[in-house]
Design a protein around this motif. Structure first.
Motif, mmCIF file in Angstrom:
data_model
loop_
_atom_site.group_PDB
_atom_site.id
_atom_site.type_symbol
_atom_site.label_atom_id
_atom_site.label_comp_id
_atom_site.label_asym_id
_atom_site.label_seq_id
_atom_site.Cartn_x
_atom_site.Cartn_y
_atom_site.Cartn_z
ATOM 1 N N MET A 1 -0.132 12.324 -10.522
ATOM 2 C CA MET A 1 -0.510 11.952 -9.179
ATOM 3 C C MET A 1 0.552 11.122 -8.509
ATOM 4 O O MET A 1 1.194 10.306 -9.128
ATOM 5 N N VAL A 7 0.360 4.052 -2.235
ATOM 6 C CA VAL A 7 -0.348 2.779 -2.289
ATOM 7 C C VAL A 7 0.637 1.621 -2.249
ATOM 8 O O VAL A 7 0.467 0.670 -1.508
ATOM 9 N N GLY A 10 1.985 1.296 1.078
ATOM 10 C CA GLY A 10 0.967 1.067 2.089
ATOM 11 C C GLY A 10 0.164 -0.195 1.933
ATOM 12 O O GLY A 10 -0.333 -0.719 2.917
ATOM 13 N N TYR A 189 -7.540 -5.769 10.108
ATOM 14 C CA TYR A 189 -6.707 -6.841 9.562
ATOM 15 C C TYR A 189 -5.261 -6.772 10.026
ATOM 16 O O TYR A 189 -4.742 -5.716 10.370
ATOM 17 N N ARG A 249 -7.856 3.853 -2.425
ATOM 18 C CA ARG A 249 -8.157 2.736 -3.330
ATOM 19 C C ARG A 249 -8.988 3.270 -4.499
ATOM 20 O O ARG A 249 -9.976 3.972 -4.279
ATOM 21 N N ALA A 280 -10.049 -0.972 -9.771
ATOM 22 C CA ALA A 280 -9.839 -2.213 -9.008
ATOM 23 C C ALA A 280 -10.117 -2.049 -7.517
ATOM 24 O O ALA A 280 -10.174 -3.039 -6.791
HETATM 25 C C1 LIG Z 1 -4.420 1.002 2.413
HETATM 26 C C2 LIG Z 1 -4.592 0.144 1.189
HETATM 27 C C3 LIG Z 1 -4.519 -1.229 1.284
HETATM 28 C C4 LIG Z 1 -4.678 -2.035 0.161
HETATM 29 N N1 LIG Z 1 -4.580 -3.390 0.300
HETATM 30 C C5 LIG Z 1 -4.754 -4.202 -0.752
HETATM 31 C C6 LIG Z 1 -4.686 -5.614 -0.611
HETATM 32 O O1 LIG Z 1 -4.418 -6.132 0.453
HETATM 33 N N2 LIG Z 1 -4.925 -6.390 -1.670
HETATM 34 C C7 LIG Z 1 -5.205 -5.857 -2.878
HETATM 35 O O2 LIG Z 1 -5.423 -6.606 -3.810
HETATM 36 N N3 LIG Z 1 -5.268 -4.523 -3.059
HETATM 37 C C8 LIG Z 1 -5.060 -3.680 -2.014
HETATM 38 N N4 LIG Z 1 -5.146 -2.330 -2.166
HETATM 39 C C9 LIG Z 1 -5.576 -1.806 -3.449
HETATM 40 C C10 LIG Z 1 -4.490 -1.691 -4.478
HETATM 41 O O3 LIG Z 1 -3.439 -0.915 -3.960
HETATM 42 C C11 LIG Z 1 -5.105 -1.057 -5.721
HETATM 43 O O4 LIG Z 1 -6.214 -1.810 -6.146
HETATM 44 C C12 LIG Z 1 -4.117 -1.012 -6.848
HETATM 45 O O5 LIG Z 1 -3.021 -0.217 -6.488
HETATM 46 C C13 LIG Z 1 -4.766 -0.440 -8.100
HETATM 47 O O6 LIG Z 1 -3.822 -0.442 -9.108
HETATM 48 P P1 LIG Z 1 -4.028 0.371 -10.435
HETATM 49 O O7 LIG Z 1 -2.751 0.174 -11.179
HETATM 50 O O8 LIG Z 1 -5.308 0.019 -11.084
HETATM 51 O O9 LIG Z 1 -4.197 1.895 -9.980
HETATM 52 P P2 LIG Z 1 -3.160 2.856 -9.289
HETATM 53 O O10 LIG Z 1 -2.269 2.119 -8.367
HETATM 54 O O11 LIG Z 1 -3.969 4.012 -8.791
HETATM 55 O O12 LIG Z 1 -2.244 3.340 -10.490
HETATM 56 C C14 LIG Z 1 -2.692 4.242 -11.488
HETATM 57 C C15 LIG Z 1 -1.497 4.829 -12.129
HETATM 58 O O13 LIG Z 1 -1.898 5.665 -13.214
HETATM 59 C C16 LIG Z 1 -1.051 6.786 -13.208
HETATM 60 N N5 LIG Z 1 -1.732 7.892 -13.915
HETATM 61 C C17 LIG Z 1 -2.955 8.379 -13.660
HETATM 62 N N6 LIG Z 1 -3.227 9.401 -14.492
HETATM 63 C C18 LIG Z 1 -2.166 9.535 -15.296
HETATM 64 C C19 LIG Z 1 -1.847 10.441 -16.369
HETATM 65 N N7 LIG Z 1 -2.685 11.379 -16.781
HETATM 66 N N8 LIG Z 1 -0.653 10.299 -16.997
HETATM 67 C C20 LIG Z 1 0.221 9.338 -16.590
HETATM 68 N N9 LIG Z 1 -0.034 8.469 -15.586
HETATM 69 C C21 LIG Z 1 -1.208 8.573 -14.940
HETATM 70 C C22 LIG Z 1 -0.836 7.070 -11.744
HETATM 71 O O14 LIG Z 1 0.312 7.877 -11.549
HETATM 72 C C23 LIG Z 1 -0.672 5.690 -11.187
HETATM 73 O O15 LIG Z 1 0.667 5.259 -11.237
HETATM 74 C C24 LIG Z 1 -4.952 -1.478 -1.074
HETATM 75 C C25 LIG Z 1 -4.994 -0.087 -1.207
HETATM 76 C C26 LIG Z 1 -4.825 0.724 -0.078
HETATM 77 C C27 LIG Z 1 -4.879 2.211 -0.233
#
Ligand SMILES: Cc1cc2nc3c(=O)[nH]c(=O)nc-3n(C[C@H](O)[C@H](O)[C@H](O)COP(=O)(O)OP(=O)(O)OC[C@H]3O[C@@H](n4cnc5c(N)ncnc54)[C@H](O)[C@@H]3O)c2cc1C
Ligand SMILES: *[C@@H]1O[C@H](CO)[C@@H](O)[C@H](O)[C@H]1NC(C)=O
Ligand SMILES: *[C@@H]1O[C@H](CO)[C@@H](O)[C@H](O)[C@H]1NC(C)=O
Ligand SMILES: *[C@@H]1O[C@H](CO)[C@@H](O)[C@H](O)[C@H]1NC(C)=O
Ligand SMILES: CC(=O)N[C@H]1CO[C@H](CO)[C@@H](O)[C@@H]1O
Length: 312
Positions: A1, A7, A10, A189, A249, A280
């Motif tokens: 993905m 993200v 953004g 915001y 998200r 998250a």
């Molecule tokens: C518009 C927007 C604004 C936001 N603003 C904020 C904010 O102000 N404050 C805040 O705290 N949060 C904010 N967020 C939320 C924040 O971006 C997410 O909570 C955070 O990115 C989650 O991180 P994560 O690492 O759990 O998941 P993700 O960022 O989704 O990362 C998951 C990772 O797993 C990898 N992956 C998945 N499946 C596989 C596989 N099979 N093999 C290998 N790799 C894999 C993906 O490639 C990805 O890199 C915002 C999000 C958006 C969209």
């Protein structure tokens, strides 16, 4: 993905009181807040995090428990007197938040892991979570799959769903305060991006279950309307809209999942330890540190074992 690139570019990444009021979310937020304030004070320039004055408004009165919790740990917390609130706002606060320049903060973290801690990064798509056990000496696998947790073989958590957002990246160096309004059915915001030469994030949307990564002109217009109404100084020739982004998200009913599980690895007859850390939602930057600390704490013993064996 390829969502992560969206993200990371953004996410405005502000510390906000938007999270749910459940115990986990509040605990993770508190840990994250303390950590980010400390980081801002000690290494803010390199880490791209900064203390910023912030105002938050609610159109519906938040619960007493939530207000009490915020008052208990947010720095410089002040209730805004009712007569100073904009029309339609039931409750407002002013406090010191931490803003994060998300794309550069992520690079800082990666550099720290690889250069300071010697972490080896392997990029690739894992077909099933069990194949992350690369060999016999893989003791622990962390499931941090974000939006993919719903579909990944071995994870398939049906509680996971995307919450789509759209934001605008603007250049508006005259805007220095973080402002959020939690509306009845909208989120507005304005978040200055620290150490970015005047970039400001304007948002936004919280669309549960929507998974398109397209951006829409009508949503851009809605964001401009709402943010200019909230911060009239945005409506100025000094504001330049650079681009629109959308992102998903990684949300989960009941909140993020941080827990340990033993699984048997197919065809090997042996057990493996998985630590789940996903879901998250819109709070990965503010709650992620607290989540990570708790995820790691579930396998303290295994990690001690690894440190000992690598010293031999
Ligand atoms: C518009 C927007 C604004 C936001 N603003 C904020 C904010 O102000 N404050 C805040 O705290 N949060 C904010 N967020 C939320 C924040 O971006 C997410 O909570 C955070 O990115 C989650 O991180 P994560 O690492 O759990 O998941 P993700 O960022 O989704 O990362 C998951 C990772 O797993 C990898 N992956 C998945 N499946 C596989 C596989 N099979 N093999 C290998 N790799 C894999 C993906 O490639 C990805 O890199 C915002 C999000 C958006 C969209
Ligand atoms: C501000 O923070 C909240 C909660 O962390 C998040 O949901 C929202 O999307 C953020 N705004 C931006 C532009 O990142
Ligand atoms: C919030 O507090 C800061 C610092 O005390 C101040 O500069 C700012 O004007 C305040 N904003 C509002 C809306 O009260
Ligand atoms: C933005 O505001 C203008 C002027 O009030 C209005 O005509 C338009 O419909 C609004 N657009 C959106 C998407 O809300
Ligand atoms: C191999 C394996 O079973 N991995 C786990 C990854 O996370 C999910 C949680 O949704 C578990 O169900 C899986 O067991």
């Amino acid at each position: 993905m390829k969502r992560d690139s969206i993200v990371i570019v953004g996410a405005g990444a502000n510390f906000s009181a938007i999270s749910a009021s459940d115990e986990n979310a509040l605990r993770w937020d508190k840990l994250g807040y303390a950590h980010l304030l400390d980081l801002a004070a000690k290494d803010g320039r390199n880490a791209f995090v900064k203390e910023t004055s912030s105002v938050e408004y609610w159109d519906d009165m938040p619960s007493a428990a939530k207000i009490e919790s915020m008052a208990g740990y947010l720095k410089d917390f002040k209730k805004i007197p009712t007569q100073e609130l904009p029309t339609g706002v039931a409750f407002g606060i002013n406090f010191t938040t931490v803003t994060i320049n998300a794309p550069l903060h992520i690079q800082y973290l990666l550099k720290k892991l690889t250069e300071e801690y010697g972490v080896r990064v392997i990029r690739g798509k894992v077909p099933a979570i069990s194949s992350a056990f690369l060999g016999l000496d893989t003791k622990v696998v962390f499931n941090c799959t974000g939006n993919a947790a719903k579909h990944l073989e071995g994870v398939k958590d049906s509680k996971c769903f995307p919450t789509r957002g759209q934001i605008l990246l603007s250049h508006a160096p005259h805007v220095q305060q973080n402002t959020m309004r939690h509306g009845k059915d909208y989120e507005t915001y304005v978040i200055p991006r620290p150490y970015s030469n005047g970039k400001v994030i304007l948002g936004g949307f919280m669309q549960k279950g929507v998974s398109t990564a397209d951006t829409f002109g009508e949503e851009t217009e809605s964001i401009l309307n709402r943010t200019k109404e909230m911060i009239p100084t945005l409506d100025s020739p000094d504001t330049e809209i650079l681009t629109a982004f959308s992102g998903l998200r990684p949300s989960r009913e009941g909140g993020a999942r941080v827990s340990r599980e033993e699984i048997s690895l197919k065809g090997t007859g042996r057990q493996g330890t998985i630590v789940h850390n996903y879901g998250a939602g819109g709070t990965g930057f503010q709650a992620g540190y607290g989540m990570a600390v708790e995820a790691v704490n579930t396998v303290t013993q295994e990690l001690q074992g690894l440190i000992h064996s690598s010293n031999l």
